[in-house]
Motif scaffolding. Structure first.
Motif, short mmCIF file in Angstrom:
data_model
loop_
_atom_site.label_atom_id
_atom_site.label_comp_id
_atom_site.label_asym_id
_atom_site.label_seq_id
_atom_site.Cartn_x
_atom_site.Cartn_y
_atom_site.Cartn_z
N ALA A 158 45.67 35.47 46.90
CA ALA A 158 44.89 36.82 47.00
C ALA A 158 45.05 37.38 48.55
CB ALA A 158 43.38 36.87 46.84
N ILE A 159 45.78 38.25 48.96
CA ILE A 159 46.13 38.63 50.16
C ILE A 159 46.00 40.33 50.25
CG2 ILE A 159 48.50 38.76 49.38
CD1 ILE A 159 49.22 37.88 52.20
N ASP A 160 45.81 40.83 51.52
CA ASP A 160 45.76 41.99 51.66
C ASP A 160 47.06 42.82 51.46
OD1 ASP A 160 45.88 44.88 52.88
OD2 ASP A 160 44.01 44.41 54.34
N SER A 161 47.43 43.89 50.85
CA SER A 161 48.51 44.21 50.24
C SER A 161 49.48 44.86 51.59
CB SER A 161 48.34 45.56 49.38
OG SER A 161 47.63 46.59 50.16
N ARG A 162 48.85 45.03 52.66
CA ARG A 162 49.24 45.48 53.81
C ARG A 162 50.00 44.32 54.68
NH1 ARG A 162 44.44 48.78 55.84
NH2 ARG A 162 43.59 47.03 55.29
N LYS A 163 49.63 43.10 54.39
CA LYS A 163 50.15 41.75 55.14
C LYS A 163 51.51 41.51 54.54
CE LYS A 163 46.23 40.32 57.15
NZ LYS A 163 46.03 39.67 58.28
N ALA A 164 52.27 40.74 55.28
CA ALA A 164 53.51 40.20 55.12
C ALA A 164 53.51 39.27 53.71
CB ALA A 164 54.16 39.64 56.25
N ARG A 165 54.67 38.83 53.17
CA ARG A 165 54.82 38.26 51.95
C ARG A 165 54.17 36.87 52.31
NH1 ARG A 165 60.32 35.78 50.05
NH2 ARG A 165 59.88 34.52 51.86
N GLU A 217 42.63 33.90 50.08
CA GLU A 217 42.35 32.68 49.20
C GLU A 217 43.75 32.25 48.37
OE1 GLU A 217 38.78 31.03 46.41
OE2 GLU A 217 39.23 33.05 46.40
N GLN A 218 43.80 30.82 48.34
CA GLN A 218 44.90 30.61 47.34
C GLN A 218 44.22 30.10 46.01
OE1 GLN A 218 46.93 27.07 49.00
NE2 GLN A 218 47.55 26.48 46.72
N ILE A 219 44.83 30.70 44.99
CA ILE A 219 44.17 30.51 43.55
C ILE A 219 45.17 29.69 42.72
CG2 ILE A 219 42.95 32.65 43.68
CD1 ILE A 219 44.84 33.77 41.64
N GLY A 220 46.15 29.20 43.11
CA GLY A 220 47.16 28.27 42.47
C GLY A 220 48.43 28.28 42.82
N TYR A 221 49.35 27.45 42.04
CA TYR A 221 50.58 27.41 42.34
C TYR A 221 51.93 27.66 41.34
CZ TYR A 221 50.72 22.43 41.05
OH TYR A 221 50.40 21.33 40.46
N TYR A 222 53.10 27.83 41.53
CA TYR A 222 53.96 27.78 40.44
C TYR A 222 55.36 27.06 41.04
CZ TYR A 222 57.70 30.40 37.91
OH TYR A 222 58.81 30.76 37.19
N ASN A 223 55.79 26.36 40.24
CA ASN A 223 56.99 25.55 40.64
C ASN A 223 58.25 25.95 39.72
OD1 ASN A 223 58.97 23.94 41.79
ND2 ASN A 223 57.85 22.05 41.78
N PRO A 224 58.98 26.82 39.85
CA PRO A 224 60.29 26.92 39.04
C PRO A 224 61.28 26.04 38.89
CG PRO A 224 60.23 28.39 40.68
CD PRO A 224 59.01 27.77 40.97
N ALA A 225 61.26 25.15 39.82
CA ALA A 225 62.34 24.42 40.16
C ALA A 225 62.08 22.99 39.18
CB ALA A 225 62.53 23.77 41.55
N ASP A 274 43.74 28.38 39.14
CA ASP A 274 42.34 28.07 39.10
C ASP A 274 41.78 29.30 38.22
OD1 ASP A 274 39.42 28.15 39.15
OD2 ASP A 274 39.56 27.13 41.39
N ALA A 275 41.38 29.48 37.07
CA ALA A 275 40.98 30.51 36.27
C ALA A 275 39.89 31.24 36.72
CB ALA A 275 41.01 30.08 34.65
N GLU A 276 38.79 30.46 37.36
CA GLU A 276 37.66 30.77 37.67
C GLU A 276 37.85 31.68 38.86
OE1 GLU A 276 34.04 28.87 39.83
OE2 GLU A 276 34.26 28.08 37.70
N LYS A 277 38.53 31.30 40.03
CA LYS A 277 39.01 31.84 41.03
C LYS A 277 39.90 33.47 40.71
CE LYS A 277 39.00 28.39 44.51
NZ LYS A 277 40.11 27.82 45.29
N ALA A 278 40.81 33.29 39.78
CA ALA A 278 41.62 34.59 39.22
C ALA A 278 40.67 35.45 38.66
CB ALA A 278 42.72 33.75 38.20
N GLN A 279 39.83 35.22 37.90
CA GLN A 279 38.71 35.81 37.33
C GLN A 279 38.01 36.65 38.01
OE1 GLN A 279 38.86 37.02 34.27
NE2 GLN A 279 39.52 35.45 32.97
N LYS A 280 37.45 35.92 39.08
CA LYS A 280 36.74 36.53 40.25
C LYS A 280 37.37 37.58 40.94
CE LYS A 280 36.23 34.87 44.41
NZ LYS A 280 36.12 34.29 45.58
N TRP A 281 38.57 37.29 41.52
CA TRP A 281 39.26 38.25 41.94
C TRP A 281 39.75 39.63 41.28
CZ3 TRP A 281 39.29 38.89 47.02
CH2 TRP A 281 39.10 38.03 48.07
#
Length: 80
Positions: A21-28, A34-42, A51-58
């Motif tokens: 979760a990040i302010d849209s004006r910040k750099a990538r 807050e970090q809500i999870g990760y994705y490893n495509p490799a 984390d479903a609870e954090k994602a639902q909260k945001w």
């Protein structure tokens, strides 16, 4: 405005992403709220941990997911 989006980590040609979760004006890769999870495509198969609870909260607080993050959330059954 807060967005749920990917932050890139990992080596060249070996991407690894955090879902944050990040302010849209910040750099990538800027400072996130807050970090809500990760994705490893490799990995085989691809690893998606959210984390479903954090994602639902945001989402309840009005955060807008990017297209990629929305697809990952749908894949995990967090949003419809």
């Amino acid at each position: 405005m807060v967005k749920l989006r990917l932050t890139r980590l990992g080596a060249k040609k070996a991407p690894f992403y955090r879902i944050v979760a990040i302010d849209s004006r910040k750099a990538r890769d800027g400072e996130c709220i807050e970090q809500i999870g990760y994705y490893n495509p490799a990995a085989d198969p691809k690893q998606i941990v959210i984390d479903a609870e954090k994602a639902q909260k945001w989402l309840a607080n009005g955060a807008q997911p990017t297209a990629t993050v929305a697809a990952l959330l749908k894949d995990q059954g967090i949003i419809k």
